[in-house]
Design a protein around this motif. Structure first.
Motif, PDB file in Angstrom:
ATOM      1  N   GLN B  41      68.936  27.879  45.057  1.00  0.00           N
ATOM      2  CA  GLN B  41      68.434  28.721  43.977  1.00  0.00           C
ATOM      3  C   GLN B  41      66.920  28.597  43.846  1.00  0.00           C
ATOM      4  N   LYS B  42      66.375  29.280  42.875  1.00  0.00           N
ATOM      5  CA  LYS B  42      64.921  29.304  42.749  1.00  0.00           C
ATOM      6  C   LYS B  42      64.401  28.058  42.019  1.00  0.00           C
ATOM      7  N   VAL B  43      63.107  27.870  42.116  1.00  0.00           N
ATOM      8  CA  VAL B  43      62.439  26.763  41.442  1.00  0.00           C
ATOM      9  C   VAL B  43      62.309  27.116  39.962  1.00  0.00           C
ATOM     10  N   GLU B  44      62.829  26.245  39.110  1.00  0.00           N
ATOM     11  CA  GLU B  44      62.847  26.525  37.670  1.00  0.00           C
ATOM     12  C   GLU B  44      61.903  25.591  36.907  1.00  0.00           C
ATOM     13  N   PHE B  45      61.111  26.168  36.048  1.00  0.00           N
ATOM     14  CA  PHE B  45      60.200  25.391  35.206  1.00  0.00           C
ATOM     15  C   PHE B  45      60.996  24.618  34.158  1.00  0.00           C
ATOM     16  N   LEU B  46      60.672  23.350  33.981  1.00  0.00           N
ATOM     17  CA  LEU B  46      61.291  22.558  32.922  1.00  0.00           C
ATOM     18  C   LEU B  46      60.301  22.304  31.789  1.00  0.00           C
ATOM     19  N   VAL B  47      59.153  21.713  32.145  1.00  0.00           N
ATOM     20  CA  VAL B  47      58.255  21.249  31.094  1.00  0.00           C
ATOM     21  C   VAL B  47      56.853  21.055  31.650  1.00  0.00           C
ATOM     22  N   SER B  48      55.870  21.250  30.783  1.00  0.00           N
ATOM     23  CA  SER B  48      54.495  20.884  31.123  1.00  0.00           C
ATOM     24  C   SER B  48      53.986  19.890  30.082  1.00  0.00           C
ATOM     25  N   PHE B  49      53.024  19.076  30.484  1.00  0.00           N
ATOM     26  CA  PHE B  49      52.617  17.926  29.670  1.00  0.00           C
ATOM     27  C   PHE B  49      51.124  17.747  29.799  1.00  0.00           C
ATOM     28  N   TYR B  50      50.462  17.618  28.653  1.00  0.00           N
ATOM     29  CA  TYR B  50      49.012  17.437  28.663  1.00  0.00           C
ATOM     30  C   TYR B  50      48.613  16.622  27.459  1.00  0.00           C
ATOM     31  N   ASN B  51      47.715  15.722  27.660  1.00  0.00           N
ATOM     32  CA  ASN B  51      47.171  14.923  26.553  1.00  0.00           C
ATOM     33  C   ASN B  51      48.289  14.212  25.798  1.00  0.00           C
ATOM     34  N   ASN B  52      49.220  13.677  26.574  1.00  0.00           N
ATOM     35  CA  ASN B  52      50.327  12.881  26.034  1.00  0.00           C
ATOM     36  C   ASN B  52      51.293  13.650  25.158  1.00  0.00           C
ATOM     37  N   GLU B  53      51.349  14.949  25.349  1.00  0.00           N
ATOM     38  CA  GLU B  53      52.373  15.680  24.627  1.00  0.00           C
ATOM     39  C   GLU B  53      52.826  16.892  25.440  1.00  0.00           C
ATOM     40  N   ILE B  54      53.996  17.368  25.105  1.00  0.00           N
ATOM     41  CA  ILE B  54      54.547  18.519  25.794  1.00  0.00           C
ATOM     42  C   ILE B  54      53.748  19.764  25.420  1.00  0.00           C
ATOM     43  N   SER B  55      53.323  20.519  26.442  1.00  0.00           N
ATOM     44  CA  SER B  55      52.589  21.762  26.199  1.00  0.00           C
ATOM     45  C   SER B  55      53.543  22.947  26.083  1.00  0.00           C
ATOM     46  N   GLU B  56      54.454  23.011  27.035  1.00  0.00           N
ATOM     47  CA  GLU B  56      55.471  24.058  26.998  1.00  0.00           C
ATOM     48  C   GLU B  56      56.750  23.510  27.596  1.00  0.00           C
ATOM     49  N   LYS B  57      57.849  24.055  27.204  1.00  0.00           N
ATOM     50  CA  LYS B  57      59.120  23.680  27.805  1.00  0.00           C
ATOM     51  C   LYS B  57      60.010  24.906  27.887  1.00  0.00           C
ATOM     52  N   SER B  58      60.932  24.857  28.819  1.00  0.00           N
ATOM     53  CA  SER B  58      61.852  25.972  28.990  1.00  0.00           C
ATOM     54  C   SER B  58      63.127  25.702  28.190  1.00  0.00           C
ATOM     55  N   GLU B  59      63.997  26.707  28.179  1.00  0.00           N
ATOM     56  CA  GLU B  59      65.266  26.555  27.461  1.00  0.00           C
ATOM     57  C   GLU B  59      66.174  25.547  28.156  1.00  0.00           C
TER      58      GLU B  59
END
Lengths: 109, 116
Positions: B41-59
């Protein structure tokens, strides 16, 4: 996030030039068009990125028409080792890069 | 050439167990990501992290998942109470600060998780 559409698969022969076209009709002004390559059981690898017109590096060229609603990745003289999945995606400067299904390129001898 | 390294390369676990996947991003990068790819299957985004906190996350990134940067070099993904459908390749990635490039992601080789 702008959605991209690209062919599911393509076949080519060694030594040929391969062009993979991607459409991104709702691309925004600040978006960049980015292509990645992925071999089986490996992480994606950045190939090239562009905003408009043409970009060329040692691996590929990227052609982007004036309306930026599509782009074409050109791989010159492919070899067997270029068999991989190629992903077109639109980068909006945020923290969330989304990969689509990609194009499976199969290079034959 | 600097690279993102991930450990373990392959982990087999029993359903319900906790798993920690580890990543060492490129040293001067400030943005960190986890992606997963179920076989075929395709590559799925889980989470991004910056400055010790989550920037974005997927469902996909629900309460079962957590990320941490416990020290100056490691970036971890914890999966609590693993399920069969968590079996996948998990990729860590990092990128340079925005404004210095245009978001090129540098991926590791991945950690294959098999849940039995």
């Amino acid at each position: 996030l702008a959605k991209t559409t690209q062919p599911i698969s393509m076949d080519s022969y060694e030594g040929q030039e391969v062009n993979i076209t991607c459409s991104h009709n709702n691309i925004a002004t600040n978006d960049y068009i980015t292509w990645y390559q992925q071999f089986p059981s490996q992480g994606p690898r950045f190939i090239i990125q562009g905003y408009k017109t043409k970009v060329t590096n040692e691996v590929a060229s990227l052609f982007i028409p004036a309306d930026r609603k599509s782009s074409t990745l050109s791989l010159p003289r492919v070899s067997l080792s270029d068999t991989a999945v190629y992903y077109c995606l639109v980068y909006d400067g945020g923290f969330k890069t989304i990969f689509g299904a990609g194009t499976r390129l199969f290079v034959k001898a | 050439e600097p690279e993102v390294t991930q450990t373990p390369s392959h982990q087999v676990t029993q359903m319900g167990q906790e798993v920690i996947l580890r990543c060492v991003p490129i040293s001067n990068h400030l943005y960190f990501y986890w992606y997963r790819q179920i076989l075929g299957q395709k590559v799925e985004f889980l989470v991004s992290f910056y400055n010790n906190e989550i920037s974005e996350k997927s469902e996909i990134f629900d309460d079962q998942f957590s990320v941490e940067r416990p020290d100056g070099s490691n970036f971890t993904l914890k999966i609590r109470s693993t399920k069969l459908e968590d079996s996948a390749m998990y990729f860590c990635a990092s990128s340079e600060p925005l404004g210095q490039n245009t978001g090129e992601l540098f991926f590791g080789e991945g950690s294959r998780l098999t849940v039995l």
